[in-house]
Design a protein around this motif. Sequence first.
Motif, PDB file in Angstrom:
ATOM      1  N   ASP A 149      -1.943  20.826   1.919  1.00  0.00           N
ATOM      2  CA  ASP A 149      -0.775  20.118   2.450  1.00  0.00           C
ATOM      3  C   ASP A 149       0.525  20.712   1.928  1.00  0.00           C
ATOM      4  O   ASP A 149       1.518  20.804   2.667  1.00  0.00           O
ATOM      5  CB  ASP A 149      -0.855  18.634   2.091  1.00  0.00           C
ATOM      6  CG  ASP A 149      -1.858  17.888   2.956  1.00  0.00           C
ATOM      7  OD1 ASP A 149      -2.209  18.414   4.028  1.00  0.00           O
ATOM      8  OD2 ASP A 149      -2.303  16.793   2.550  1.00  0.00           O
ATOM      9  N   GLU A 150       0.533  21.096   0.657  1.00  0.00           N
ATOM     10  CA  GLU A 150       1.739  21.724   0.096  1.00  0.00           C
ATOM     11  C   GLU A 150       2.033  23.047   0.791  1.00  0.00           C
ATOM     12  O   GLU A 150       3.195  23.363   1.088  1.00  0.00           O
ATOM     13  CB  GLU A 150       1.560  21.949  -1.405  1.00  0.00           C
ATOM     14  CG  GLU A 150       1.607  20.695  -2.251  1.00  0.00           C
ATOM     15  CD  GLU A 150       1.362  20.986  -3.715  1.00  0.00           C
ATOM     16  OE1 GLU A 150       1.966  20.308  -4.569  1.00  0.00           O
ATOM     17  OE2 GLU A 150       0.564  21.898  -4.019  1.00  0.00           O
ATOM     18  N   LEU A 151       1.009  23.821   1.080  1.00  0.00           N
ATOM     19  CA  LEU A 151       1.206  25.132   1.701  1.00  0.00           C
ATOM     20  C   LEU A 151       1.643  25.027   3.154  1.00  0.00           C
ATOM     21  O   LEU A 151       2.298  25.932   3.675  1.00  0.00           O
ATOM     22  CB  LEU A 151      -0.083  25.949   1.606  1.00  0.00           C
ATOM     23  CG  LEU A 151      -0.363  26.592   0.243  1.00  0.00           C
ATOM     24  CD1 LEU A 151      -1.782  27.114   0.183  1.00  0.00           C
ATOM     25  CD2 LEU A 151       0.620  27.721  -0.024  1.00  0.00           C
ATOM     26  N   ARG A 152       1.265  23.918   3.813  1.00  0.00           N
ATOM     27  CA  ARG A 152       1.660  23.767   5.213  1.00  0.00           C
ATOM     28  C   ARG A 152       3.177  23.731   5.367  1.00  0.00           C
ATOM     29  O   ARG A 152       3.713  24.178   6.378  1.00  0.00           O
ATOM     30  CB  ARG A 152       1.049  22.491   5.787  1.00  0.00           C
ATOM     31  CG  ARG A 152      -0.396  22.621   6.231  1.00  0.00           C
ATOM     32  CD  ARG A 152      -0.763  21.527   7.210  1.00  0.00           C
ATOM     33  NE  ARG A 152      -2.153  21.648   7.651  1.00  0.00           N
ATOM     34  CZ  ARG A 152      -3.159  20.945   7.170  1.00  0.00           C
ATOM     35  NH1 ARG A 152      -2.918  20.051   6.209  1.00  0.00           N
ATOM     36  NH2 ARG A 152      -4.377  21.097   7.618  1.00  0.00           N
TER      37      ARG A 152
ATOM     38  N   ALA B 153      -0.245  28.866  13.308  1.00  0.00           N
ATOM     39  CA  ALA B 153      -0.125  29.307  11.912  1.00  0.00           C
ATOM     40  C   ALA B 153      -0.828  28.324  10.981  1.00  0.00           C
ATOM     41  O   ALA B 153      -1.491  28.717  10.014  1.00  0.00           O
ATOM     42  CB  ALA B 153       1.350  29.443  11.539  1.00  0.00           C
ATOM     43  N   SER B 154      -0.690  27.030  11.262  1.00  0.00           N
ATOM     44  CA  SER B 154      -1.359  26.015  10.458  1.00  0.00           C
ATOM     45  C   SER B 154      -2.873  26.139  10.581  1.00  0.00           C
ATOM     46  O   SER B 154      -3.608  25.985   9.595  1.00  0.00           O
ATOM     47  CB  SER B 154      -0.896  24.627  10.905  1.00  0.00           C
ATOM     48  OG  SER B 154      -1.444  23.629  10.083  1.00  0.00           O
TER      49      SER B 154
ATOM     50  N   ASP C 282      -9.496  26.173  -2.445  1.00  0.00           N
ATOM     51  CA  ASP C 282      -9.060  25.315  -3.539  1.00  0.00           C
ATOM     52  C   ASP C 282      -9.217  26.054  -4.871  1.00  0.00           C
ATOM     53  O   ASP C 282     -10.017  26.982  -4.996  1.00  0.00           O
ATOM     54  CB  ASP C 282      -9.900  24.039  -3.555  1.00  0.00           C
ATOM     55  CG  ASP C 282      -9.293  22.952  -4.429  1.00  0.00           C
ATOM     56  OD1 ASP C 282      -8.145  23.149  -4.893  1.00  0.00           O
ATOM     57  OD2 ASP C 282      -9.963  21.922  -4.651  1.00  0.00           O
ATOM     58  N   GLY C 283      -8.408  25.640  -5.848  1.00  0.00           N
ATOM     59  CA  GLY C 283      -8.565  26.159  -7.194  1.00  0.00           C
ATOM     60  C   GLY C 283      -7.687  27.352  -7.528  1.00  0.00           C
ATOM     61  O   GLY C 283      -7.882  27.986  -8.580  1.00  0.00           O
ATOM     62  N   TYR C 284      -6.721  27.671  -6.691  1.00  0.00           N
ATOM     63  CA  TYR C 284      -5.858  28.823  -6.939  1.00  0.00           C
ATOM     64  C   TYR C 284      -4.400  28.380  -7.068  1.00  0.00           C
ATOM     65  O   TYR C 284      -4.002  27.323  -6.595  1.00  0.00           O
ATOM     66  CB  TYR C 284      -5.980  29.856  -5.813  1.00  0.00           C
ATOM     67  CG  TYR C 284      -7.338  30.517  -5.767  1.00  0.00           C
ATOM     68  CD1 TYR C 284      -7.634  31.595  -6.584  1.00  0.00           C
ATOM     69  CD2 TYR C 284      -8.322  30.040  -4.896  1.00  0.00           C
ATOM     70  CE1 TYR C 284      -8.883  32.204  -6.540  1.00  0.00           C
ATOM     71  CE2 TYR C 284      -9.566  30.636  -4.844  1.00  0.00           C
ATOM     72  CZ  TYR C 284      -9.841  31.716  -5.669  1.00  0.00           C
ATOM     73  OH  TYR C 284     -11.087  32.302  -5.633  1.00  0.00           O
TER      74      TYR C 284
ATOM     75  N   HIS D 112       6.829  19.868   9.254  1.00  0.00           N
ATOM     76  CA  HIS D 112       7.328  19.893   7.878  1.00  0.00           C
ATOM     77  C   HIS D 112       8.674  20.601   7.785  1.00  0.00           C
ATOM     78  O   HIS D 112       9.498  20.278   6.925  1.00  0.00           O
ATOM     79  CB  HIS D 112       6.322  20.592   6.959  1.00  0.00           C
ATOM     80  CG  HIS D 112       5.037  19.837   6.774  1.00  0.00           C
ATOM     81  ND1 HIS D 112       4.956  18.691   6.032  1.00  0.00           N
ATOM     82  CD2 HIS D 112       3.787  20.070   7.252  1.00  0.00           C
ATOM     83  CE1 HIS D 112       3.711  18.249   6.037  1.00  0.00           C
ATOM     84  NE2 HIS D 112       2.974  19.062   6.780  1.00  0.00           N
ATOM     85  N   ALA D 113       8.895  21.590   8.663  1.00  0.00           N
ATOM     86  CA  ALA D 113      10.130  22.368   8.594  1.00  0.00           C
ATOM     87  C   ALA D 113      11.345  21.548   8.984  1.00  0.00           C
ATOM     88  O   ALA D 113      12.475  21.947   8.711  1.00  0.00           O
ATOM     89  CB  ALA D 113      10.025  23.597   9.495  1.00  0.00           C
TER      90      ALA D 113
END
Length: 435
Positions: free
Chosen positions: A270-273, A335-336, A345-347, A404-405
């Motif tokens: 969600d943060e990366l979106r 893109a999403s 996950d985990g990075y 989000h943008a």
Amino acid sequence: MSASRRIALVDANSFYCSCERVFRPDLDRGAAVVVLSNNDGCVVARSAEAKSLGIPMGQPWYMLRDEARRKRWPVVAFSSNYTLYGDMSARFMSVLAQFVAPQDVEQYSIDECFLDFTHHRVDLAATGRQIRDRVKQWTGLPVCVGYGATKTLAKLANHCAKKQPQWSGICDLTGLSNAELSAVLASVKVQDVWGIGRKLAESLIRGGITTAEQLRQADARRIRERFNVVVERTVAELQGIPCLAWETEPPAKQQIIASRSFGAPLYTLDELREPIHMHAGRAAEKLRAQGSVAGRVGVWIETNRFRAQDAQYSPTRSVRLPTATADSADIAAWASHVLKSIWRDGYRYVKAGVMLDELRPAGMAQGTLFDPAPAGLDSSRGELMELLDKVNDKWGRNAMGIGHAGVRAARSWDMQRGMMSPRYTTAWSELRAVE
């Protein structure tokens, strides 16, 4: 050598630093000014004073800051203020456009511009001084002017005007005899010739070509056999034979990329979106500006390769679109979708980007009888995208966006710019106050 053409290259000196100095006259008293990259990372621009201190391009700010404190250097650093630099560039170019006809102007970069005086019967040295004085008076930016019979010679002349004090900032190679031109070119290192990169210069030097004059005297055919046609054209340009086309309009890009490092690491999908949606919107805006549509959307995400203690993962993937489009919503959705397919996950992710490929002019699409109507043919969608671009043009980048943008709020991943100067020329609330 043909001297029929008279091309000028006008270049603003240390452009980013000069833009900062225009509104900070106190910095003219010996301060070494540097401008930093995104997230206040590395030095990307240096004033003459900073260069004299031996500050290299690309030096990390945290190292320079400590060194400046230890050695008591008068270093003043600024975060990159792209809004200010873009507006100052527009003002700079508007001044240059007063000296020639519109078809004789070619903007090469944010701080460089070619002017063709071939059909303008003027004294070049006097005109160069007039350009320098008017740009300084109207914008506050210092410039140098170089004249040559080709673009490459004009670039070389500008280099001499900037680096060699005897020219006083104005170098005209068009009026020199062949012997005088040879002497000037012999004073310029081959690596300082436009188009000669570091690795190519090393190869030329190993072959005994160390100066611009030696490159000019080289056999063009043998140069092409040993290197490539680009170097052959450089030799011809140094000989006064124009090989580079005059471009009054920048050519359409074949690929569009929007990316940026984060101000803080991101960990969840969600943060990366959020940044992916913003980059997708920005790339789509650039796509519409050149009247194109994209047939492929790619996404990549990166961890910090400089942190050996971190687990590393930097995937990239692209997908071909069923219908080429320039619609921000469509591009953001795809893109999403791509992001979801590569996320793990985990990075600790520190950068992301969106890339548009397979570009072609809008309206040029060949499909089948059963294909859905392209978004570009939907008048309501086209009007919406036009409105979106107008809003962002008037109120600033990302004033309105998709998903989000379109949310105007502080984000943990926003770029860090702790030393950014005000937007003196584009924001009423940040005008320079004179007391």
